[in-house]
Design a protein around this motif. Structure first.
Motif, PDB file in Angstrom:
ATOM      1  N   SER A  27      -4.239   8.374 -19.978  1.00 38.36           N
ATOM      2  CA  SER A  27      -4.131   7.270 -19.022  1.00 38.36           C
ATOM      3  C   SER A  27      -5.409   6.452 -19.027  1.00 38.36           C
ATOM      4  CB  SER A  27      -3.861   7.822 -17.616  1.00 38.36           C
ATOM      5  OG  SER A  27      -4.957   8.610 -17.183  1.00 38.36           O
ATOM      6  N   LYS A  28      -5.298   5.238 -18.497  1.00 31.41           N
ATOM      7  CA  LYS A  28      -6.458   4.344 -18.387  1.00 31.41           C
ATOM      8  C   LYS A  28      -6.448   3.647 -17.023  1.00 31.41           C
ATOM      9  CE  LYS A  28      -6.515   3.397 -23.395  1.00 31.41           C
ATOM     10  NZ  LYS A  28      -5.370   4.247 -23.745  1.00 31.41           N
ATOM     11  N   TRP A  29      -5.977   4.360 -15.999  1.00 33.14           N
ATOM     12  CA  TRP A  29      -5.787   3.725 -14.698  1.00 33.14           C
ATOM     13  C   TRP A  29      -7.095   3.260 -14.080  1.00 33.14           C
ATOM     14  CZ3 TRP A  29      -1.141   2.273 -14.596  1.00 33.14           C
ATOM     15  CH2 TRP A  29      -0.098   3.078 -15.057  1.00 33.14           C
ATOM     16  N   THR A  30      -8.182   3.999 -14.254  1.00 37.36           N
ATOM     17  CA  THR A  30      -9.438   3.581 -13.617  1.00 37.36           C
ATOM     18  C   THR A  30     -10.050   2.365 -14.294  1.00 37.36           C
ATOM     19  OG1 THR A  30     -10.770   5.114 -14.949  1.00 37.36           O
ATOM     20  CG2 THR A  30      -9.936   5.919 -12.840  1.00 37.36           C
ATOM     21  N   THR A  31      -9.711   2.129 -15.549  1.00 40.06           N
ATOM     22  CA  THR A  31     -10.245   0.964 -16.265  1.00 40.06           C
ATOM     23  C   THR A  31      -9.261  -0.199 -16.286  1.00 40.06           C
ATOM     24  OG1 THR A  31      -9.460   1.827 -18.401  1.00 40.06           O
ATOM     25  CG2 THR A  31     -11.693   2.426 -17.732  1.00 40.06           C
ATOM     26  N   ASP A  32      -8.073  -0.008 -15.730  1.00 41.21           N
ATOM     27  CA  ASP A  32      -7.060  -1.062 -15.652  1.00 41.21           C
ATOM     28  C   ASP A  32      -7.362  -1.913 -14.420  1.00 41.21           C
ATOM     29  OD1 ASP A  32      -4.827  -2.624 -15.183  1.00 41.21           O
ATOM     30  OD2 ASP A  32      -3.382  -1.043 -15.607  1.00 41.21           O
ATOM     31  N   PRO A  33      -7.681  -3.201 -14.586  1.00 42.90           N
ATOM     32  CA  PRO A  33      -8.050  -4.033 -13.426  1.00 42.90           C
ATOM     33  C   PRO A  33      -6.917  -4.238 -12.440  1.00 42.90           C
ATOM     34  CG  PRO A  33      -7.745  -5.402 -15.373  1.00 42.90           C
ATOM     35  CD  PRO A  33      -7.704  -3.970 -15.844  1.00 42.90           C
ATOM     36  N   PHE A  34      -5.674  -3.927 -12.852  1.00 43.53           N
ATOM     37  CA  PHE A  34      -4.538  -4.134 -11.967  1.00 43.53           C
ATOM     38  C   PHE A  34      -4.098  -2.855 -11.266  1.00 43.53           C
ATOM     39  CE2 PHE A  34      -3.845  -7.303 -15.512  1.00 43.53           C
ATOM     40  CZ  PHE A  34      -4.516  -8.315 -14.844  1.00 43.53           C
ATOM     41  N   SER A  35      -4.813  -1.754 -11.488  1.00 40.18           N
ATOM     42  CA  SER A  35      -4.529  -0.518 -10.750  1.00 40.18           C
ATOM     43  C   SER A  35      -5.799   0.102 -10.181  1.00 40.18           C
ATOM     44  CB  SER A  35      -3.800   0.496 -11.629  1.00 40.18           C
ATOM     45  OG  SER A  35      -4.586   0.834 -12.749  1.00 40.18           O
ATOM     46  N   ARG A  36      -6.862   0.204 -11.013  1.00 44.27           N
ATOM     47  CA  ARG A  36      -8.167   0.713 -10.574  1.00 44.27           C
ATOM     48  C   ARG A  36      -8.082   2.113  -9.982  1.00 44.27           C
ATOM     49  NH1 ARG A  36     -12.024  -3.738  -9.820  1.00 44.27           N
ATOM     50  NH2 ARG A  36     -11.032  -5.670 -10.544  1.00 44.27           N
ATOM     51  N   GLY A  37      -7.138   2.899 -10.436  1.00 46.82           N
ATOM     52  CA  GLY A  37      -6.935   4.248  -9.940  1.00 46.82           C
ATOM     53  C   GLY A  37      -5.460   4.578  -9.952  1.00 46.82           C
ATOM     54  N   SER A  38      -5.066   5.611  -9.228  1.00 46.14           N
ATOM     55  CA  SER A  38      -3.691   6.089  -9.334  1.00 46.14           C
ATOM     56  C   SER A  38      -2.852   5.861  -8.073  1.00 46.14           C
ATOM     57  CB  SER A  38      -3.678   7.576  -9.699  1.00 46.14           C
ATOM     58  OG  SER A  38      -4.491   8.324  -8.809  1.00 46.14           O
ATOM     59  N   TYR A  39      -3.263   6.415  -6.927  1.00 45.85           N
ATOM     60  CA  TYR A  39      -2.463   6.251  -5.713  1.00 45.85           C
ATOM     61  C   TYR A  39      -3.290   6.605  -4.490  1.00 45.85           C
ATOM     62  CZ  TYR A  39      -1.670  11.188  -6.971  1.00 45.85           C
ATOM     63  OH  TYR A  39      -1.837  12.506  -7.347  1.00 45.85           O
ATOM     64  N   ARG A  66       5.397 -12.776   8.646  1.00 42.45           N
ATOM     65  CA  ARG A  66       6.110 -13.248   7.460  1.00 42.45           C
ATOM     66  C   ARG A  66       5.608 -12.595   6.176  1.00 42.45           C
ATOM     67  NH1 ARG A  66       9.293 -17.852   7.996  1.00 42.45           N
ATOM     68  NH2 ARG A  66       9.445 -18.585  10.155  1.00 42.45           N
ATOM     69  N   VAL A  67       4.512 -11.861   6.243  1.00 37.41           N
ATOM     70  CA  VAL A  67       4.041 -11.070   5.100  1.00 37.41           C
ATOM     71  C   VAL A  67       4.357  -9.609   5.382  1.00 37.41           C
ATOM     72  CG1 VAL A  67       2.034 -10.292   3.789  1.00 37.41           C
ATOM     73  CG2 VAL A  67       2.210 -12.688   4.507  1.00 37.41           C
ATOM     74  N   ARG A  68       5.106  -8.991   4.498  1.00 34.70           N
ATOM     75  CA  ARG A  68       5.487  -7.593   4.630  1.00 34.70           C
ATOM     76  C   ARG A  68       4.800  -6.789   3.510  1.00 34.70           C
ATOM     77  NH1 ARG A  68       6.158  -7.829   9.198  1.00 34.70           N
ATOM     78  NH2 ARG A  68       6.608  -5.599   8.973  1.00 34.70           N
ATOM     79  N   PHE A  69       4.408  -5.558   3.808  1.00 30.79           N
ATOM     80  CA  PHE A  69       3.692  -4.736   2.831  1.00 30.79           C
ATOM     81  C   PHE A  69       4.572  -3.576   2.374  1.00 30.79           C
ATOM     82  CE2 PHE A  69       0.343  -6.973   5.047  1.00 30.79           C
ATOM     83  CZ  PHE A  69      -0.511  -7.329   4.010  1.00 30.79           C
ATOM     84  N   ALA A  70       4.642  -3.409   1.052  1.00 30.75           N
ATOM     85  CA  ALA A  70       5.426  -2.328   0.454  1.00 30.75           C
ATOM     86  C   ALA A  70       4.599  -1.662  -0.636  1.00 30.75           C
ATOM     87  CB  ALA A  70       6.738  -2.874  -0.118  1.00 30.75           C
ATOM     88  N   GLY A  71       5.040  -0.497  -1.046  1.00 33.46           N
ATOM     89  CA  GLY A  71       4.340   0.275  -2.065  1.00 33.46           C
ATOM     90  C   GLY A  71       4.160   1.706  -1.603  1.00 33.46           C
ATOM     91  N   GLU A  72       3.698   2.578  -2.500  1.00 32.14           N
ATOM     92  CA  GLU A  72       3.561   3.983  -2.122  1.00 32.14           C
ATOM     93  C   GLU A  72       2.601   4.161  -0.943  1.00 32.14           C
ATOM     94  OE1 GLU A  72       0.595   5.642  -2.529  1.00 32.14           O
ATOM     95  OE2 GLU A  72      -0.486   4.200  -3.753  1.00 32.14           O
ATOM     96  N   HIS A  73       1.657   3.249  -0.770  1.00 31.69           N
ATOM     97  CA  HIS A  73       0.681   3.334   0.307  1.00 31.69           C
ATOM     98  C   HIS A  73       1.249   2.868   1.643  1.00 31.69           C
ATOM     99  CE1 HIS A  73       0.563  -0.622  -1.565  1.00 31.69           C
ATOM    100  NE2 HIS A  73       0.234  -1.108  -0.387  1.00 31.69           N
ATOM    101  N   ALA A  74       2.484   2.392   1.645  1.00 29.23           N
ATOM    102  CA  ALA A  74       3.102   1.846   2.863  1.00 29.23           C
ATOM    103  C   ALA A  74       4.236   2.738   3.344  1.00 29.23           C
ATOM    104  CB  ALA A  74       3.603   0.427   2.608  1.00 29.23           C
ATOM    105  N   HIS A  75       4.057   4.042   3.196  1.00 24.98           N
ATOM    106  CA  HIS A  75       5.025   5.009   3.703  1.00 24.98           C
ATOM    107  C   HIS A  75       4.242   6.196   4.262  1.00 24.98           C
ATOM    108  CE1 HIS A  75       8.342   7.858   4.009  1.00 24.98           C
ATOM    109  NE2 HIS A  75       9.193   6.881   3.713  1.00 24.98           N
ATOM    110  N   GLY A 119       1.849   7.990  -1.896  1.00 23.06           N
ATOM    111  CA  GLY A 119       1.484   8.611  -3.161  1.00 23.06           C
ATOM    112  C   GLY A 119       2.672   8.980  -4.032  1.00 23.06           C
ATOM    113  N   CYS A 120       3.892   8.783  -3.526  1.00 24.42           N
ATOM    114  CA  CYS A 120       5.101   9.196  -4.250  1.00 24.42           C
ATOM    115  C   CYS A 120       5.973   7.993  -4.612  1.00 24.42           C
ATOM    116  CB  CYS A 120       5.925  10.170  -3.402  1.00 24.42           C
ATOM    117  SG  CYS A 120       5.062  11.696  -2.979  1.00 24.42           S
ATOM    118  N   ILE A 121       6.720   8.139  -5.696  1.00 25.23           N
ATOM    119  CA  ILE A 121       7.583   7.054  -6.159  1.00 25.23           C
ATOM    120  C   ILE A 121       8.656   6.734  -5.117  1.00 25.23           C
ATOM    121  CG2 ILE A 121       9.011   6.222  -8.071  1.00 25.23           C
ATOM    122  CD1 ILE A 121       7.870   8.689  -9.631  1.00 25.23           C
ATOM    123  N   HIS A 122       9.239   7.771  -4.546  1.00 22.80           N
ATOM    124  CA  HIS A 122      10.310   7.483  -3.583  1.00 22.80           C
ATOM    125  C   HIS A 122       9.752   6.818  -2.327  1.00 22.80           C
ATOM    126  CE1 HIS A 122       8.985  11.451  -2.104  1.00 22.80           C
ATOM    127  NE2 HIS A 122       9.601  11.200  -0.959  1.00 22.80           N
ATOM    128  N   GLY A 123       8.479   7.075  -1.989  1.00 31.27           N
ATOM    129  CA  GLY A 123       7.864   6.364  -0.875  1.00 31.27           C
ATOM    130  C   GLY A 123       7.790   4.874  -1.146  1.00 31.27           C
TER     131      GLY A 123
END
Length: 532
Positions: free
Chosen positions: A456-468, A493-502, A507-511
């Motif tokens: 993996s290269k998540w820490t060096t990927d500017p669009f992820s900068r890590g995992s979860y 009018r701005v809603r937040f979604a993603g694994e960090h919004a559960h 940290g989980c895909i289903h979240g």
């Protein structure tokens, strides 16, 4: 239409991961126009499956998930329920067969040594003593392990005293962070429900079925990213820089940079679903990939982002040729195996001196203001047993000469900065130890180099900068996540979604998937709300 002319949709979705895609599915079902904007040149986000023999766009060889690998919480996971009987999705429950190894003994019988019971007792000790701490009194997992030793030293053997703290570090592979920064106050709340199922057919396969569902709703004949782009459903290579709200018109303008063509673009909508990673939301102004909000984010949102952490779990896959694999005399029969770090000399020295105080109490400023794993410096030349590692014995899953390894930070960042020179020196001693131990022989002194190494290269990927999402000392996780979910940014009018919004499945895909569904339906309800 010129490139500078803004595109309009009722909803703009930021991020083409599974959360953003699920949101687009539900909005499209309701007849609400939407556009997904993605900074990468691919879809899927942190669901990223690669093949060992990718060549000119043709996938050959074995599939490896560099991002998510498991269905978690399988007793309470609607995404697992959706795909559990799918003809093209194969999985195995792999969390019941686990081995434990260390540098000194090799294989450790955790039943005979009672380390499994001690791990549970340490977890109970932490839950009883630290779960209800005030946030300002939080301590690290390492400090909690030390306090456990002081509390129980008269009922522990010397072996248990040396090894009990190291087995507690298996939390590092669950979260992806060092025990120096993991929050004792939060760690036992990270509870999972049901077994874990390892996906054998690749998570990108599941993601593509979600994207196909969107394509079917839009009445396209087949899944084709070019068709989605042409019809303004999905725009790749669009890095969001600014999000502006006009209170008079109730319109939101999203400004992006088209990375491929180096052109600024504008998108206008009534609502935004922000499904970019937490790491991107936490970026400060002027950092690459940061988002400027106008008006600025509310104090409650800033508090939330300041009291959530992003961890860095890394992955390494090792593939041998069939001939070289035979030379290994591989007898290992566990699905997973933990390599426990060598004993912590600093901790044991303090213990021998009966020092009551801590590793963290004197470092409050460190935890308060340097709240990311990137602030921790890894030893310059780590060996395989200087950090906790988890072996995924893919040979048992697939009968192929393949192994996977999970790395927590700071080891992840160390490896991903220079994988060519750093992976094999870390992995080789681990494989050698497990082969010697399982063959009950120290005569095996060398093993051949792998045919292929993929990491993996998540820490060096500017669009992820890590995992979860992680759990760092002084985090206020539940409050922070609730603030995201109940966001009033731009009058809601701005809603937040993603694994960090559960709250329960962060940290989980289903979240992530559930959050995309949730926020889409909030917007559907707001848009269809009758006017008074």
């Amino acid at each position: 239409m010129s490139e500078m002319e803004p595109l309009r949709a009722e909803v703009i979705i930021l991020g083409a991961g599974i959360a953003g895609t699920k949101a687009a599915i539900e909005l499209s079902k309701a007849g609400i126009s939407n556009i997904i904007l993605e900074a990468r040149d691919r879809v899927g986000g942190r669901l990223h499956t690669v093949s060992s023999g990718d060549t000119e766009g043709v996938e050959i060889g074995e599939k490896f998930d560099l991002g998510a690998s498991w269905f978690h919480d399988c007793i309470n996971n609607p995404l697992f329920d959706k795909y559990r009987n799918h003809k093209d999705v194969d999985f195995v429950f792999d969390d019941s067969s686990i081995g434990y190894y260390n540098k000194e003994q090799g294989f450790i019988d955790i039943t005979e040594t009672q380390l499994l019971e001690i791990f549970q007792e340490m977890s109970d000790f932490i839950e009883i003593n630290y779960t209800n701490l005030k946030i300002e009194n939080d301590i690290s997992l390492k400090e909690a392990a030390y306090q456990y030793l002081l509390r129980q030293k008269d009922v522990l053997t010397d072996f248990q005293i040396k090894n009990a703290p190291q087995i507690l570090r298996i939390f590092e592979s669950w979260i992806g962070s060092s025990w120096d920064t993991l929050s004792a106050r939060l760690i036992t709340e990270d509870r999972r429900y049901g077994r874990n199922a390892f996906c054998l057919t690749g998570w990108s396969n599941i993601y593509n079925y979600e994207l196909q569902e969107l394509s079917n709703i839009l009445e396209y004949n087949q899944l084709d990213l070019n068709t989605l782009d042409k019809n303004n459903n999905l725009k790749l290579n669009n890095l969001v820089s600014d999000i502006r709200f006009n209170e008079k018109t109730n319109e939101i303008t999203v400004i992006t940079k088209d990375i491929k063509n180096n052109v600024t673009k504008r998108y206008i909508s009534k609502y935004v679903i922000c499904a970019v990673p937490l790491s991107i939301l936490k970026l400060k102004n002027n950092e690459y990939g940061s988002i400027k909000w106008s008006p600025a984010l509310t104090p409650s949102l800033n508090y939330a982002l300041d009291h959530m952490s992003f961890c860095s779990l890394g992955k390494i896959f090792i593939e041998f040729s069939e001939d070289d694999f035979k030379k290994l005399n591989w007898k290992h029969d566990y699905y997973q195996s933990y390599f426990l770090p060598d004993k912590d000399e600093e901790l044991l020295k303090r213990f021998e001196n009966n020092e009551p105080n801590s590793f963290s109490n004197s470092n409050n400023e460190f935890y308060k203001f340097k709240r990311t794993e990137t602030e921790i410096t890894s030893p310059p030349d780590p060996t395989g047993f200087s950090h906790l590692m988890l072996l995924i014995n893919l040979h048992k899953y697939t009968n192929k000469p393949i192994f996977g390894f999970l790395t927590p930070n700071p080891l992840t960042e160390y490896i991903e900065k220079d994988p060519t020179n750093r992976i094999w020196p870390v992995i080789k001693p681990l494989l050698l130890k497990i082969i010697q131990s399982d063959n009950n022989s120290s005569e095996i002194v060398d093993i051949p180099k792998p045919k292929k190494i993929i990491n993996s290269k998540w820490t060096t990927d500017p669009f992820s900068r890590g995992s979860y999402t992680g759990t760092t000392v002084y985090d206020d996780l539940d409050i922070a996540i609730e603030s995201l979910i109940n966001s009033d940014v731009f009058n809601g009018r701005v809603r937040f979604a993603g694994e960090h919004a559960h709250v329960k499945a962060n940290g989980c895909i289903h979240g992530a998937w559930i959050s995309g569904d949730r926020e889409a339906h909030k917007i559907i309800n707001m848009m269809h709300r009758p006017k008074l």
